[in-house]
Design an enzyme around this catalytic site. Sequence first.
Site, PDB file in Angstrom:
ATOM      1  N   ASP A 118     -15.260   1.775   7.023  1.00  0.00           N
ATOM      2  CA  ASP A 118     -14.248   2.762   6.633  1.00  0.00           C
ATOM      3  C   ASP A 118     -14.758   3.612   5.471  1.00  0.00           C
ATOM      4  OD1 ASP A 118     -11.553   4.002   6.418  1.00  0.00           O
ATOM      5  OD2 ASP A 118     -11.658   3.031   4.461  1.00  0.00           O
ATOM      6  N   ARG A 158     -15.380  11.944   7.043  1.00  0.00           N
ATOM      7  CA  ARG A 158     -14.166  12.702   7.398  1.00  0.00           C
ATOM      8  C   ARG A 158     -13.858  13.747   6.333  1.00  0.00           C
ATOM      9  NH1 ARG A 158      -9.942   8.298   7.633  1.00  0.00           N
ATOM     10  NH2 ARG A 158      -8.485  10.012   7.942  1.00  0.00           N
ATOM     11  N   SER A 207      -7.864   3.600   9.086  1.00  0.00           N
ATOM     12  CA  SER A 207      -8.548   3.532   7.789  1.00  0.00           C
ATOM     13  C   SER A 207      -7.737   2.677   6.812  1.00  0.00           C
ATOM     14  CB  SER A 207      -8.711   4.974   7.264  1.00  0.00           C
ATOM     15  OG  SER A 207      -9.010   4.985   5.909  1.00  0.00           O
ATOM     16  N   HIS A 218       0.846  -1.199   0.000  1.00  0.00           N
ATOM     17  CA  HIS A 218       0.000   0.000   0.000  1.00  0.00           C
ATOM     18  C   HIS A 218       0.876   1.242   0.000  1.00  0.00           C
ATOM     19  CE1 HIS A 218      -3.480   2.519   0.802  1.00  0.00           C
ATOM     20  NE2 HIS A 218      -2.673   3.209   1.596  1.00  0.00           N
ATOM     21  N   LYS A 263      -8.536  -1.687   5.603  1.00  0.00           N
ATOM     22  CA  LYS A 263      -8.699  -2.191   4.226  1.00  0.00           C
ATOM     23  C   LYS A 263      -7.645  -3.256   3.915  1.00  0.00           C
ATOM     24  CE  LYS A 263      -8.761   2.066   2.677  1.00  0.00           C
ATOM     25  NZ  LYS A 263      -9.283   3.338   3.055  1.00  0.00           N
TER      26      LYS A 263
END
Length: 446
Positions: free
Chosen positions: A161, A168, A183, A82, A187
């Site tokens: 999320d 948010r 968050s 990620h 995932k």
Amino acid sequence: MRMYDLIEKKKLGNTLSQEEIDWMIAGYTDGTIPDYQMSAFLMAVCFQGMNTQEITAMTLAMAHSGEMADLSAIHGVKVDKHSTGGVGDKTTLIAAPMVAACGVPMAKMSGRGLGFTGGTVDKLESIPGYRTALPREEFFRIVNEIGISLIGQSGELAVADKKIYALRDVTATVDSLPLIASSIMSKKIAAGADAILLDVKTGSGAFMKTQQDATALAKTMVDIGEQAGRKTVALITNMDVPLGDTAGNAIEVQEAIHTLMGKGPQDLTELCVHLAGNMLFLAGKGKIEECLELAQKSITEGTAYQKFYQMVERQGGDVSYLEDPSKFPTAPEYAVLAQEDGFIVSMQTEEIGAVAAMLGAGREKKEDTIDPAAGIRFLKKTGDSVCKGEPIAILYTHCPHVVQDASERYQTAVTLSQQKQAPIPLILARVTADNISTTTMEERKL
Ligand code: URA
């Protein structure tokens, strides 16, 4: 339990129990807790923070709020990657086939771009015919047969999320370390990999503007991953300058193909070697130095390019674009000129990402469409010398009316000086469960 009491508790800086967090996330997911109460809670977190136990509880509750992907049908250790996002970051397109070429399966679900950052799925869709939405069984079959598949994220992962992130976005509660960490990790944990490599960007084109903040975020995410039973490593990398020579979609795929062929820019190649090397390390392929070498070899021996080719073919993409990357669509070109002589000493990278979006390469809202041919080619970057009137970038767009503003915005984002500055290293640190180390010169040179 009452949401009012949990908001009050956090407002006073007290710690929520796992039971309270589970109850809150379940209630918000099923709609019994309204947006206004969740907004108040999120704002309280922005001011009071959360401790490690609370962040882990929030992450796991959000991860379990939707489907938990089961990758057990895929043979071998599954590693995921990620990036916290940046400008010109096309590393998944390169590092994933590098890892697969070294025998580690890559079953990767990626996202679309939003704001100033690009998304892997948008980039892949600029290859005509490439299917980013595959039934689960076909996704598994492709990974088992050829070792790699890159597809779009399923909407069913970490549904809490998704709801909380949208809230948010409109309540000024995005930039909170516990909220960002939970968050992202919710995932990643729901996506099912055994091990996770995080590329945490720092600098003017990143969420985390300082190395200190990026390291704190990285350490928190590594701890969450480990507590959830996933081997996790993070690299802190420089996003004070766009990555590689391009930002956009088709133009970045072209650059990724050149990089897989061993003809890519030095910074992009170096980062991909480190990302792929660390993923191989997480998959148990050897010591980190050996894994970096394996990763480098997959480029020099052409095996990573072959993997990418095989994947595009299997997912319906037109491989003639890989054989001849000049086939990718382009848009009319406009040069941005240097306004004086000097050295480029800084590039406001978020601004440059915003210029790419203005040209049509990104989206402001999720519903916006993108133009695959729009983008920027960076002719000069931080550290380069320029002469007045020399082109420093090429803008590609089908919207001629934005060119003047885009060009001026680009020029303003680039600072020139008479004095050259020392370059900032690309890989600033490596964070593991028990260590934070700055990368050695030997590793950097690979
Ligand atoms: N990316 C995410 O997925 N979540 C955040 O909160 C920030 C960046």
